[in-house]
Enzyme design. Structure first.
Site, PDB file in Angstrom:
ATOM      1  CE1 TYR A   1      15.964  14.064 -19.204  1.00 39.24           C
ATOM      2  CE2 TYR A   1      13.631  13.672 -19.601  1.00 39.24           C
ATOM      3  CZ  TYR A   1      14.688  14.542 -19.436  1.00 39.24           C
ATOM      4  OH  TYR A   1      14.475  15.888 -19.492  1.00 39.24           O
ATOM      5  CE1 TYR A   2       9.991  13.300 -18.252  1.00 37.98           C
ATOM      6  CE2 TYR A   2      10.050  11.248 -19.480  1.00 37.98           C
ATOM      7  CZ  TYR A   2       9.767  12.600 -19.410  1.00 37.98           C
ATOM      8  OH  TYR A   2       9.297  13.251 -20.523  1.00 37.98           O
ATOM      9  CD  GLN A   3      15.674   6.545 -10.589  1.00 33.27           C
ATOM     10  OE1 GLN A   3      15.645   5.728 -11.496  1.00 33.27           O
ATOM     11  NE2 GLN A   3      16.069   6.227  -9.367  1.00 33.27           N
TER      12      GLN A   3
END
Length: 355
Positions: free
Chosen positions: A98-100
């Protein structure tokens, strides 16, 4: 992409088949679609021998590029990342994925759902995709955590058979027992990321270092993780501790948090906080009792307003699990002569414990 992919077909071949189908559809000028096996509905499951089992045939739904281009792109992007992870034998967490790409997925639950959909569609376990769930605080290695009660010892966590969640309660209890299985040269290795933690386990870390206790708090460690680390590296256990983090400023900050603690509860005041402070300073009881203006209550409010920060009680946990009880409260109560009640007036009995 469909559920008819044979069970013995590996994930790489399944993903390759999906993209080949996309190319063929686009070449023929047709709408490009993905066949997805979604989560079963409640009407599709039943109870069999005390367990939930799917009793209806699996459904398939189409994700159309023309109708839902963003959703289509999300599935394709995750399959691409999964393909890389499987090829490189690199374990990823849902949180990492997700944070990528936060602008593409918008929220963590979107990633969670798509990963599960892909696993169901390929008819494999999620672990076959090299994707693991994000958890908080885990350890693995020759370690048992027990509590003593009137009925004898009770094991509350053991990691000798694999990764185990760090218990969130009881780590500061006087009845706690930490049992480290005897090995020569035991040590603790704190790993910044849970993906790296799982990767080390998958590659047989303990076959090479059976005496090593792996710990991860998934980035900035929570209280339970830091409490366990403190118990392991302090007397009477006193194991040497090492930290494995990224070689970047964020990694060095995490290392400092593990070693020195963090005042994470020092938070900037919000406009609402500032309005509340100003309102409190004008309350009627301050106007009717002018002597209060010489007491800590208004002074502390003015200090908060001038400093621009607020601090929560949990910030004291950064120093030591027992800092609040053994240091802060003891110091304040002794300074206020709380135990000499006979020397104080009735009005003096009500006072403030303030930082």
């Amino acid at each position: 992409m469909n559920q008819e992919v044979p069970e013995n077909r590996n994930v790489l071949e399944a993903i390759e088949a999906v993209f080949l189908r996309i190319v063929l559809q686009a070449t023929e000028g047709n709408d490009v679609t993905l066949k997805i096996t979604p989560k079963p509905r409640w009407q599709d499951v039943g109870i069999y021998r005390g367990q939930l089992k799917q009793v209806s045939p699996s459904r398939t739904t189409l994700v159309s590029f023309r109708q839902s281009p963003m959703k289509f792109a999300q599935y394709c992007l995750l399959m691409t990342e999964i393909y890389k992870s499987v090829t490189e034998e690199k374990i990823r967490t849902k949180r990492d994925l997700y944070y990528q790409f936060p602008t593409t997925f918008k929220s963590q639950p979107v990633v969670d759902k798509i990963v599960e959909d892909i696993a169901r569609t390929f008819n494999v376990k999620r672990s076959a995709l090299k994707v693991v769930a994000t958890t908080k605080g885990m350890f693995a290695g020759p370690l048992d955590i027990q509590t003593d009660s009137g009925n004898g010892s009770r094991k509350i966590a053991s990691a000798q058979d694999g990764a185990t969640l760090i218990p969130t309660k009881g780590l500061t209890s006087a009845s706690l027992r930490i049992l480290v299985v005897p090995f020569d040269n035991p040590f603790v290795l704190v790993v910044e990321k849970d993906a790296t933690f799982f990767q080390l386990l998958e590659r047989k870390f303990h076959a090479k270092y059976p005496q090593g206790i792996l710990v991860t708090g998934v980035g900035h460690a929570d209280f339970a993780t830091r409490a366990l680390l403190h118990l392991l590296t302090s007397p009477p256990i006193s194991l040497p501790g090492f930290v494995l983090v990224d070689a970047d400023p964020h990694g060095f900050e995490i290392m400092a948090v593990y070693k020195y603690g963090a005042l994470r509860s020092r938070i900037p005041l919000t406009p609402a906080d500032e309005r509340k402070i100003k309102a409190l300073l004008t309350r009627v009881y301050l106007a009717e009792k002018p002597e209060w203006k010489r007491e800590p209550f208004p002074k502390e409010l003015e200090t908060l307003l001038a400093g621009g920060f607020k601090t929560e009680l949990q910030a004291m946990d950064a120093f030591h699990p027992r800092y609040l009880l053994d240091n802060y409260l003891q110091d304040k109560l002794e300074k206020m002569s709380i135990f000499a009640a006979d020397a104080r007036t009735e009005e003096d009995q009500s006072t403030w414990l303030h930082c």
